[in-house]
Motif scaffolding. Structure first.
Motif, PDB file in Angstrom:
ATOM      1  N   LEU A  38      -2.543 -22.511  12.191  1.00 57.88           N
ATOM      2  CA  LEU A  38      -2.339 -21.274  12.943  1.00 57.88           C
ATOM      3  C   LEU A  38      -1.245 -20.426  12.301  1.00 57.88           C
ATOM      4  CD1 LEU A  38      -2.581 -22.633  16.604  1.00 57.88           C
ATOM      5  CD2 LEU A  38      -4.313 -21.372  15.310  1.00 57.88           C
ATOM      6  N   ARG A  39      -0.260 -21.096  11.752  1.00 55.43           N
ATOM      7  CA  ARG A  39       0.791 -20.352  11.056  1.00 55.43           C
ATOM      8  C   ARG A  39       0.211 -19.629   9.836  1.00 55.43           C
ATOM      9  NH1 ARG A  39       4.390 -21.255   6.852  1.00 55.43           N
ATOM     10  NH2 ARG A  39       6.423 -20.222   7.090  1.00 55.43           N
ATOM     11  N   ASP A  40      -0.686 -20.310   9.110  1.00 54.10           N
ATOM     12  CA  ASP A  40      -1.342 -19.665   7.968  1.00 54.10           C
ATOM     13  C   ASP A  40      -2.130 -18.438   8.416  1.00 54.10           C
ATOM     14  OD1 ASP A  40      -0.365 -21.542   6.190  1.00 54.10           O
ATOM     15  OD2 ASP A  40      -2.133 -22.831   6.339  1.00 54.10           O
TER      16      ASP A  40
ATOM     17  N   ALA B 216       0.611 -15.298  -0.121  1.00 51.11           N
ATOM     18  CA  ALA B 216       1.486 -15.467   1.040  1.00 51.11           C
ATOM     19  C   ALA B 216       1.446 -16.887   1.592  1.00 51.11           C
ATOM     20  CB  ALA B 216       1.098 -14.468   2.127  1.00 51.11           C
ATOM     21  N   ILE B 217       0.283 -17.548   1.545  1.00 58.36           N
ATOM     22  CA  ILE B 217       0.189 -18.906   2.112  1.00 58.36           C
ATOM     23  C   ILE B 217       0.225 -19.982   1.040  1.00 58.36           C
ATOM     24  CG2 ILE B 217      -1.141 -18.040   4.075  1.00 58.36           C
ATOM     25  CD1 ILE B 217      -3.622 -19.324   2.771  1.00 58.36           C
TER      26      ILE B 217
ATOM     27  N   GLU C 280      -2.975 -12.659   8.623  1.00 61.66           N
ATOM     28  CA  GLU C 280      -3.122 -11.418   9.402  1.00 61.66           C
ATOM     29  C   GLU C 280      -2.100 -10.377   8.963  1.00 61.66           C
ATOM     30  OE1 GLU C 280      -2.279 -10.017  13.980  1.00 61.66           O
ATOM     31  OE2 GLU C 280      -3.356 -11.913  13.674  1.00 61.66           O
ATOM     32  N   ASP C 281      -0.840 -10.791   8.831  1.00 67.53           N
ATOM     33  CA  ASP C 281       0.207  -9.849   8.405  1.00 67.53           C
ATOM     34  C   ASP C 281      -0.075  -9.324   7.003  1.00 67.53           C
ATOM     35  OD1 ASP C 281       1.475 -10.288  10.810  1.00 67.53           O
ATOM     36  OD2 ASP C 281       2.849 -11.799  10.003  1.00 67.53           O
ATOM     37  N   ALA C 282      -0.540 -10.215   6.111  1.00 67.12           N
ATOM     38  CA  ALA C 282      -0.829  -9.780   4.740  1.00 67.12           C
ATOM     39  C   ALA C 282      -1.984  -8.799   4.715  1.00 67.12           C
ATOM     40  CB  ALA C 282      -1.138 -11.001   3.869  1.00 67.12           C
ATOM     41  N   PHE C 283      -3.019  -9.039   5.527  1.00 70.09           N
ATOM     42  CA  PHE C 283      -4.162  -8.128   5.574  1.00 70.09           C
ATOM     43  C   PHE C 283      -3.753  -6.759   6.098  1.00 70.09           C
ATOM     44  CE2 PHE C 283      -7.802 -11.479   5.891  1.00 70.09           C
ATOM     45  CZ  PHE C 283      -7.584 -11.796   4.567  1.00 70.09           C
ATOM     46  N   VAL C 284      -2.962  -6.756   7.145  1.00 71.10           N
ATOM     47  CA  VAL C 284      -2.543  -5.479   7.733  1.00 71.10           C
ATOM     48  C   VAL C 284      -1.737  -4.675   6.720  1.00 71.10           C
ATOM     49  CG1 VAL C 284      -1.111  -4.414   9.525  1.00 71.10           C
ATOM     50  CG2 VAL C 284      -2.637  -6.319  10.104  1.00 71.10           C
ATOM     51  N   THR C 285      -0.818  -5.351   6.044  1.00 70.70           N
ATOM     52  CA  THR C 285       0.006  -4.652   5.050  1.00 70.70           C
ATOM     53  C   THR C 285      -0.852  -4.101   3.919  1.00 70.70           C
ATOM     54  OG1 THR C 285       1.874  -6.108   5.544  1.00 70.70           O
ATOM     55  CG2 THR C 285       1.944  -4.902   3.465  1.00 70.70           C
ATOM     56  N   ALA C 286      -1.796  -4.921   3.422  1.00 76.04           N
ATOM     57  CA  ALA C 286      -2.635  -4.467   2.310  1.00 76.04           C
ATOM     58  C   ALA C 286      -3.592  -3.365   2.744  1.00 76.04           C
ATOM     59  CB  ALA C 286      -3.410  -5.655   1.749  1.00 76.04           C
ATOM     60  N   LEU C 287      -4.181  -3.486   3.953  1.00 71.75           N
ATOM     61  CA  LEU C 287      -5.140  -2.478   4.420  1.00 71.75           C
ATOM     62  C   LEU C 287      -4.463  -1.150   4.715  1.00 71.75           C
ATOM     63  CD1 LEU C 287      -7.408  -4.703   6.702  1.00 71.75           C
ATOM     64  CD2 LEU C 287      -8.080  -3.550   4.587  1.00 71.75           C
ATOM     65  N   LYS C 288      -3.198  -1.204   5.122  1.00 75.19           N
ATOM     66  CA  LYS C 288      -2.483   0.058   5.333  1.00 75.19           C
ATOM     67  C   LYS C 288      -2.385   0.841   4.044  1.00 75.19           C
ATOM     68  CE  LYS C 288       1.371  -1.212   7.135  1.00 75.19           C
ATOM     69  NZ  LYS C 288       2.721  -1.113   7.724  1.00 75.19           N
TER      70      LYS C 288
ATOM     71  N   PRO D  58     -16.847 -22.305   5.030  1.00 74.23           N
ATOM     72  CA  PRO D  58     -15.840 -22.477   3.971  1.00 74.23           C
ATOM     73  C   PRO D  58     -15.259 -23.887   3.955  1.00 74.23           C
ATOM     74  CG  PRO D  58     -15.542 -20.369   5.045  1.00 74.23           C
ATOM     75  CD  PRO D  58     -16.584 -21.094   5.848  1.00 74.23           C
ATOM     76  N   GLN D  59     -15.233 -24.458   2.766  1.00 72.79           N
ATOM     77  CA  GLN D  59     -14.721 -25.821   2.582  1.00 72.79           C
ATOM     78  C   GLN D  59     -13.309 -25.845   2.003  1.00 72.79           C
ATOM     79  OE1 GLN D  59     -16.757 -28.588   3.536  1.00 72.79           O
ATOM     80  NE2 GLN D  59     -17.797 -26.804   4.449  1.00 72.79           N
ATOM     81  N   SER D  60     -12.732 -24.696   1.764  1.00 72.65           N
ATOM     82  CA  SER D  60     -11.379 -24.636   1.195  1.00 72.65           C
ATOM     83  C   SER D  60     -10.670 -23.411   1.741  1.00 72.65           C
ATOM     84  CB  SER D  60     -11.442 -24.566  -0.339  1.00 72.65           C
ATOM     85  OG  SER D  60     -12.042 -23.351  -0.755  1.00 72.65           O
ATOM     86  N   ARG D  61      -9.378 -23.391   1.568  1.00 70.49           N
ATOM     87  CA  ARG D  61      -8.594 -22.240   2.009  1.00 70.49           C
ATOM     88  C   ARG D  61      -8.999 -20.986   1.243  1.00 70.49           C
ATOM     89  NH1 ARG D  61      -2.337 -23.426   1.917  1.00 70.49           N
ATOM     90  NH2 ARG D  61      -2.781 -23.898  -0.260  1.00 70.49           N
ATOM     91  N   GLU D  62      -9.332 -21.177  -0.042  1.00 69.21           N
ATOM     92  CA  GLU D  62      -9.643 -20.028  -0.881  1.00 69.21           C
ATOM     93  C   GLU D  62     -10.922 -19.326  -0.429  1.00 69.21           C
ATOM     94  OE1 GLU D  62      -6.650 -22.374  -2.823  1.00 69.21           O
ATOM     95  OE2 GLU D  62      -8.585 -22.936  -1.974  1.00 69.21           O
ATOM     96  N   THR D  63     -11.989 -20.084  -0.174  1.00 81.23           N
ATOM     97  CA  THR D  63     -13.235 -19.448   0.268  1.00 81.23           C
ATOM     98  C   THR D  63     -13.092 -18.872   1.672  1.00 81.23           C
ATOM     99  OG1 THR D  63     -14.060 -21.618   0.996  1.00 81.23           O
ATOM    100  CG2 THR D  63     -14.690 -20.873  -1.209  1.00 81.23           C
ATOM    101  N   ALA D  64     -12.281 -19.526   2.512  1.00 83.68           N
ATOM    102  CA  ALA D  64     -12.040 -18.983   3.849  1.00 83.68           C
ATOM    103  C   ALA D  64     -11.310 -17.649   3.772  1.00 83.68           C
ATOM    104  CB  ALA D  64     -11.236 -19.982   4.671  1.00 83.68           C
ATOM    105  N   LEU D  65     -10.383 -17.518   2.842  1.00 83.02           N
ATOM    106  CA  LEU D  65      -9.664 -16.247   2.690  1.00 83.02           C
ATOM    107  C   LEU D  65     -10.620 -15.120   2.315  1.00 83.02           C
ATOM    108  CD1 LEU D  65      -6.391 -17.318   0.841  1.00 83.02           C
ATOM    109  CD2 LEU D  65      -6.566 -16.241   3.081  1.00 83.02           C
TER     110      LEU D  65
END
Length: 721
Positions: A653-655, A486-487, A660-668, A600-607
């Protein structure tokens, strides 16, 4: 990342300049042969650039031909020669008269005396007739012979024209004279007729010099790519002169041939230095990266200059774009473009059809780089190969259709070469990326695919010794992968990193709740908060030790080290503070309950950090509806953000909102909220429902729906692991 001292970097740069200049000079003069006129050309030699020059050889050849065409120049008739010959004829006539009048000589003696006259060739009959004719006829013969000789000696007679002049004597004799007398006159004149117009070397040379001067200098022009000499051709002096003009013979290299590639090489090095200094200062400190960039540059350039030059199809088949693809995969597109431009210029410097080749390979390189900008699967390389082949074919058609020397067979051959060039460049980029990426601490899609296989030994151990953690890792991988897509992050890297982020738990799987069956006792109840925290915190260094043991790349180890950042094991910390009492709470050191990090030093590890926390909390708290699920996800992300865990992750913040939206959709989909069934009425209260409606209601609510699971109160699961 290896750092080089300034001296080493300058030494590498100097070596690159010297080597590239030498390579350019050598390849520009690689056709230098020790050839001579009369030898056979070993192969086709083409003009490296367009040049016009005055051919001294051809000019001299034409002037010599004009001089040879000039006939010999003779002086005007020499009257002294005519007078001398007339005197000799008179003396001969007087001698003949004396013989005729000699009363004492016999007939035989007179005939013998006539035969003794040098140059006079009379037949026996003519001799007898000459001795027996009367005086009047003899006087007529004398008079006519002198007249004819005088007349003919007035006209120019050249040495080569004497016989022709003798054949013309009868035309000058009086037609009224009897034949016998005319024949004797002819013999007398022929005996004393002599050339009177002699060859003049001075006049002849002057005429030839004038003919030479009339010839204008011969100017020759060879266009770039034009054949100077063909293979198997016997070399002429003009061919040797042409090769010398281009500096293609041993000992004939001109200073321009050396200076031109040096200047072009210096321009390329200056461009690279400016780019690294102003745009990529960290790259200047990475000696390994500089060696990879420079080494691959030299190899690609050497192949183009030494292997491709002099061929018709090979320049279009040569996979030069592989260099661009490699740099775009290892670094970024801008770096690839900056270093590709000098490579193209140097590779096709002084090549036949150089502009065409540069344009063709530039389109191949850029198109391949664009198609490989987001490598997630192996099929991306196949797509890049197909795209490069198609675009290269289009460019070739655009460049060759209007060319007058294009034929169908040649065009089809070049289009086939374009297809293979795209495939070769993509394949080479894949192989080289797989080989060089570990040198820079990177990981390739091929390595990621290998690591993601369920039969990997470490994943097999995780599945066998900690099955709950394995399932948890799969859920985190699915969750983080959706957010990464998504990002625009590296989804494949995120998925593989998530699979291995908790491998350290296989050392003590019984201390982690996901590996305990429901209702089993909590092993942490009998441990002090410090001991409990130590066991939980150790799954990070234990995971790093296992990663080293199983040879996991550094990119995957980063997920193990960073997925908890420097967070606290809050439950154990709170227990320790509670046990210490409010008055002694300062005696509890938070460092004893904090993960080693780093953050986390990158977007990937933060995800993976965010996905790990959201998956664990959603499974533990089991939110009843989407609103509660979103609240849980939002709280988890906000908590990590407030604690500074995402400070180095380059997430906007946009990321975070997209995540958040991707997590909610996947967790549902993974933990869908259970419906709350209404209270079932008693037998007396239960209304009658038609069977069809009951089936429909069951279908609408989900036949597989289960009652909400009860929380396992006696098994503790730390909220942050």
């Amino acid at each position: 990342m290896k750092k080089g001292t300034p001296f080493v970097r300058w030494l590498v740069a100097l070596a690159a300049v010297v080597f590239t200049t030498a390579l350019m000079w050598y390849s520009t003069t690689e056709d230098n042969f020790a050839l001579h006129a009369g030898e056979v050309a070993p192969r086709d030699i083409l003009a490296p650039y367009t040049q016009t020059y005055t051919s001294k050889v051809l000019t001299e050849q034409r002037r010599e031909a004009a001089a040879r065409a000039v006939a010999n120049v003779y002086a005007p008739p020499d009257t002294s020669i005519g007078r001398r010959q007339l005197e000799r004829l008179r003396a001969a006539l007087a001698f003949i008269t004396a013989i005729r009048q000699d009363p004492y000589a016999s007939q035989e003696e007179k005939l013998r005396d006539l035969g003794a006259i040098q140059g006079l060739h009379l037949s026996a009959e003519q001799k007898r007739y000459l001795l027996t004719m009367d005086k009047a006829r003899w006087e007529a013969i004398q008079k006519e012979a002198l007249r004819v000789l005088e007349a003919m000696m007035r006209a120019p007679i050249r040495e080569g024209q004497l016989e022709e002049a003798r054949r013309n004597i009868p035309a000058f004799i009086d037609l009224t004279m009897p034949d016998k007398q005319a024949a004797i006159v002819e013999r007398l004149v022929a005996a004393y007729l002599a050339p009177n117009s002699l060859y003049s070397p001075e006049l002849t040379e002057a005429a030839r010099q004038k003919a030479r001067q009339a010839i204008q200098p011969v100017v020759r022009t060879f266009r770039q790519g034009e054949t100077i000499v063909q293979r198997g051709q016997v070399l002429t002096p003009a061919d040797i002169e042409a090769l010398q003009q281009y500096g293609l013979l041993k000992g004939s290299t001109r200073w321009q041939i050396v200076l031109a590639p040096l200047l072009l090489t210096l321009a390329a090095v200056l461009l690279a230095a400016l780019f690294i200094t102003l745009s990529r200062p960290l790259l200047a400190q990475n000696l390994t990266a500089l060696l990879i960039i420079g080494g691959a540059f030299v190899v690609a350039l050497s192949g183009a200059r030494l292997l491709v030059q002099g061929h018709a199809v090979l320049p279009y088949l040569y996979p030069l774009a592989a260099y661009t693809l490699l740099l775009s995969l290892l670094f970024d597109g801008e770096t690839a473009i900056v270093f590709t431009l000098p490579l193209l210029a140097l590779s096709f410097y002084h090549f036949p059809r150089g502009f065409e080749l540069l344009t063709y390979h530039a389109f191949l390189a850029v198109s391949g780089m664009v198609l490989l900008s987001r490598v997630q699967r192996m099929r991306t390389f196949f797509a890049a190969a197909a795209g490069m082949a198609f675009l290269g074919s289009v460019v070739l058609l655009a460049l060759r259709l209007s060319a007058p020397d294009t034929d169908l067979t040649g065009l089809l051959t070049l289009l086939t070469a374009a297809v293979f060039a795209g495939a070769l460049a993509s394949a080479l980029a894949l192989v080289m990326h797989y080989f060089f990426a570990p040198w820079l601490g990177q990981i390739t899609p091929l390595q990621l695919l290998e690591l993601s296989r369920p039969d990997h030994p470490l994943l097999q151990r995780l599945l066998r010794d900690a099955p709950g953690t394995y399932q948890h890792s799969l859920q985190v991988a699915n969750l983080a992968e959706q957010a990464a897509r998504a990002i625009g992050a590296d989804a494949l890297l995120v998925r593989v990193g998530a699979l291995y982020h908790d491998v350290g738990k296989v050392i003590a799987p019984q201390y982690f709740v996901e590996n305990k069956p429901p209702g089993s006792p909590n092993p942490h109840q009998d441990l002090s908060p410090w001991e409990s925290a130590r066991i939980i915190l150790n799954h990070v260094p234990d995971g790093l030790a296992l990663a080293q043991q199983y040879g996991l790349p550094q990119a995957i180890r980063n997920f193990i080290a960073e997925h908890h950042g420097i967070m606290l094991t809050r439950y154990q910390y709170a227990q320790a503070v509670e046990q210490a009492g409010n008055e002694d709470k300062d005696k509890v050191n938070p460092a004893d309950f904090r993960y080693p990090g780093p953050i986390p030093q990158s977007r990937e590890t933060a995800l993976v950090m965010l996905a790990d926390g959201c998956e664990a909390r959603s499974r533990a708290e089991n939110p009843p509806d989407e609103h509660e699920l979103r609240r849980l996800v939002h709280a988890t992300i906000t908590e990590r953000l407030r604690e500074g865990q995402l400070s180095n992750a380059d997430l906007t913040l946009r990321d975070l909102k997209i995540i958040e939206d991707a997590f909610v959709t996947a967790l549902k989909g993974m933990y869908h909220p259970r419906i709350r069934y209404p209270k079932v009425p008693t037998q007396k209260e239960q209304p009658t429902i038609p069977r069809s409606e009951a089936v429909q209601a069951l279908t609408d609510t989900g036949a597989h729906a289960e009652a909400p699971a009860k929380e396992n109160a006696n098994v503790h699961r730390p909220p942050d692991d």
